[in-house]
Write a protein that holds these residues in place. Structure first.
Motif, short mmCIF file in Angstrom:
data_model
loop_
_atom_site.label_atom_id
_atom_site.label_comp_id
_atom_site.label_asym_id
_atom_site.label_seq_id
_atom_site.Cartn_x
_atom_site.Cartn_y
_atom_site.Cartn_z
N LEU A 35 0.82 -1.21 0.00
CA LEU A 35 0.00 0.00 0.00
C LEU A 35 0.86 1.26 0.00
O LEU A 35 0.49 2.28 -0.61
CB LEU A 35 -0.93 -0.02 1.21
CG LEU A 35 -1.98 1.09 1.29
CD1 LEU A 35 -2.85 1.10 0.03
CD2 LEU A 35 -2.84 0.91 2.53
N ASP A 36 2.00 1.21 0.65
CA ASP A 36 2.93 2.34 0.63
C ASP A 36 3.35 2.66 -0.80
O ASP A 36 3.33 3.81 -1.24
CB ASP A 36 4.16 1.96 1.48
CG ASP A 36 5.22 3.05 1.54
OD1 ASP A 36 4.98 4.16 1.02
OD2 ASP A 36 6.29 2.80 2.10
N ILE A 37 3.71 1.64 -1.57
CA ILE A 37 4.12 1.83 -2.95
C ILE A 37 2.98 2.43 -3.77
O ILE A 37 3.17 3.38 -4.55
CB ILE A 37 4.58 0.50 -3.56
CG1 ILE A 37 5.86 0.02 -2.86
CG2 ILE A 37 4.83 0.63 -5.07
CD1 ILE A 37 6.29 -1.37 -3.25
N ILE A 38 1.78 1.90 -3.60
CA ILE A 38 0.62 2.39 -4.35
C ILE A 38 0.36 3.87 -4.05
O ILE A 38 0.14 4.68 -4.95
CB ILE A 38 -0.62 1.55 -4.04
CG1 ILE A 38 -0.48 0.14 -4.60
CG2 ILE A 38 -1.89 2.22 -4.57
CD1 ILE A 38 -1.58 -0.82 -4.19
N LEU A 39 0.40 4.23 -2.77
CA LEU A 39 0.11 5.62 -2.40
C LEU A 39 1.19 6.56 -2.91
O LEU A 39 0.90 7.70 -3.32
CB LEU A 39 -0.03 5.73 -0.88
CG LEU A 39 -1.25 5.00 -0.28
CD1 LEU A 39 -1.24 5.11 1.23
CD2 LEU A 39 -2.55 5.53 -0.85
N GLN A 40 2.44 6.14 -2.91
CA GLN A 40 3.50 6.97 -3.48
C GLN A 40 3.26 7.19 -4.97
O GLN A 40 3.44 8.30 -5.48
CB GLN A 40 4.86 6.30 -3.26
CG GLN A 40 5.33 6.33 -1.82
CD GLN A 40 6.77 5.88 -1.69
OE1 GLN A 40 7.63 6.35 -2.41
NE2 GLN A 40 7.03 4.98 -0.75
N GLN A 41 2.89 6.13 -5.67
CA GLN A 41 2.65 6.25 -7.11
C GLN A 41 1.49 7.20 -7.39
O GLN A 41 1.57 8.06 -8.28
CB GLN A 41 2.34 4.87 -7.70
CG GLN A 41 3.52 3.92 -7.71
CD GLN A 41 3.12 2.53 -8.16
OE1 GLN A 41 2.05 2.04 -7.82
NE2 GLN A 41 3.99 1.89 -8.93
N LEU A 42 0.39 7.04 -6.66
CA LEU A 42 -0.77 7.89 -6.89
C LEU A 42 -0.44 9.36 -6.64
O LEU A 42 -0.83 10.23 -7.42
CB LEU A 42 -1.92 7.44 -5.98
CG LEU A 42 -2.55 6.09 -6.32
CD1 LEU A 42 -3.49 5.65 -5.20
CD2 LEU A 42 -3.29 6.14 -7.65
N SER A 43 0.27 9.62 -5.57
CA SER A 43 0.64 11.00 -5.26
C SER A 43 1.53 11.59 -6.35
O SER A 43 1.33 12.73 -6.78
CB SER A 43 1.37 11.05 -3.91
OG SER A 43 1.76 12.37 -3.60
N ALA A 44 2.50 10.80 -6.82
CA ALA A 44 3.42 11.28 -7.86
C ALA A 44 2.68 11.56 -9.17
O ALA A 44 3.13 12.39 -9.97
CB ALA A 44 4.52 10.25 -8.09
N GLN A 45 1.55 10.89 -9.39
CA GLN A 45 0.80 11.07 -10.64
C GLN A 45 -0.31 12.11 -10.53
O GLN A 45 -1.09 12.28 -11.46
CB GLN A 45 0.22 9.72 -11.09
CG GLN A 45 1.29 8.72 -11.50
CD GLN A 45 0.69 7.42 -12.01
OE1 GLN A 45 -0.42 7.39 -12.53
NE2 GLN A 45 1.44 6.34 -11.88
N GLY A 46 -0.39 12.78 -9.40
CA GLY A 46 -1.32 13.89 -9.29
C GLY A 46 -2.61 13.62 -8.56
O GLY A 46 -3.47 14.50 -8.44
N PHE A 47 -2.80 12.41 -8.04
CA PHE A 47 -3.99 12.13 -7.25
C PHE A 47 -3.84 12.79 -5.87
O PHE A 47 -2.75 12.84 -5.31
CB PHE A 47 -4.20 10.62 -7.09
CG PHE A 47 -4.68 9.95 -8.34
CD1 PHE A 47 -6.03 9.73 -8.55
CD2 PHE A 47 -3.78 9.55 -9.32
CE1 PHE A 47 -6.48 9.13 -9.72
CE2 PHE A 47 -4.22 8.94 -10.48
CZ PHE A 47 -5.57 8.73 -10.68
#
Length: 246
Positions: A35-47
């Motif tokens: 979940l840490d990885i997913i949240l980092q990705q989402l934040s980096a993509q503008g979510f």
């Protein structure tokens, strides 16, 4: 941009790893939770907004994620009192969602461009857009077809290819408005109903990295290959405020 993450499953297929931890919190590479990885990705993509649908061991997910500020996200929670399958949880907080949003499983490792998927969905005017992946299945036996007891075709140990759902999809609130709340309702139920109504979903083909961590073999593979795939999963992300994995 808003995403609903399904994190309420019991992770039965991944036992014993999920005996004490919910599946989205199992560690990858001894360093990160999924979940840490997913949240980092989402934040980096503008979510910026996330709703976490939690159930089994949900208190641990709340303790780990908190309000999401460390990822630059605003995180809210929706707790299941009983299992509602994959779409059912979303129906219970549908009124709090924008017209277009993502729904995804909380146990995926992929370098999919989530923002591109959502933009494509919005521009397509489809009721549902499903991220799809070509999965190869190696058959260890010779396969054959028969007609009236006679063999008409034979293939020695073929490799079959199937288009599968990645467990990530973009959807419109108006698509879900007709379905009742507080009842189990799965992604399969939604697709079958849309097809019956002649409202065909769109496919978003993807050929990058994707691994659904549903079985011990998948989990072992993720850990064994993490050093290699890490740059693809976490490109140019500031990890200085990353929380520790329990």
């Amino acid at each position: 941009m808003h995403v609903a993450i399904l994190a309420g499953g019991r992770g039965v297929r991944l036992r014993p790893y999920t005996t004490a931890l919910p599946k989205p919190l199992v560690p990858i590479g001894g360093e990160y939770a999924i979940l840490d990885i997913i949240l980092q990705q989402l934040s980096a993509q503008g979510f910026r907004r996330v709703t976490l649908a939690i159930g089994h061991l949900g208190s641990l997910i709340r303790a780990f994620v908190g309000d999401g500020a460390r990822w630059g996200l605003t995180v809210r929670y929706a707790e299941e009192e009983r299992p509602l399958s994959t779409i059912g949880p979303v129906l219970n907080f549908l009124d709090d969602l924008p017209e277009h949003f993502l729904v995804m499983n909380g146990d995926l490792l992929t370098d999919l461009d989530y923002a591109s998927l959502l933009r494509t969905h919005i521009c397509s005017d489809a009721p549902l857009t499903v991220a799809t992946y070509q999965r190869r299945v190696n058959i260890d036996f010779g396969t054959l077809e028969t007609v009236d007891g006679e063999i008409v075709t034979f293939r020695e140990k073929p490799t079959l290819r199937y288009g599968v759902s990645m467990g990530v999809y973009a959807i419109s609130r108006s698509t879900l408005a007709r379905y009742p709340k507080n009842v189990p309702f799965g992604f399969d139920d939604l697709v079958h109903d849309l097809l019956a109504r002649r409202q065909r979903p769109k496919a978003y083909p993807f050929d990058g990295y994707w691994l659904d961590i549903g079985r011990p073999d998948d989990y072992d593979e993720a850990n064994e290959t993490f050093a290699e795939i890490r740059p693809r999963l976490l490109p140019q992300v500031d990890l200085s405020c990353r929380p520790e994995v329990a």
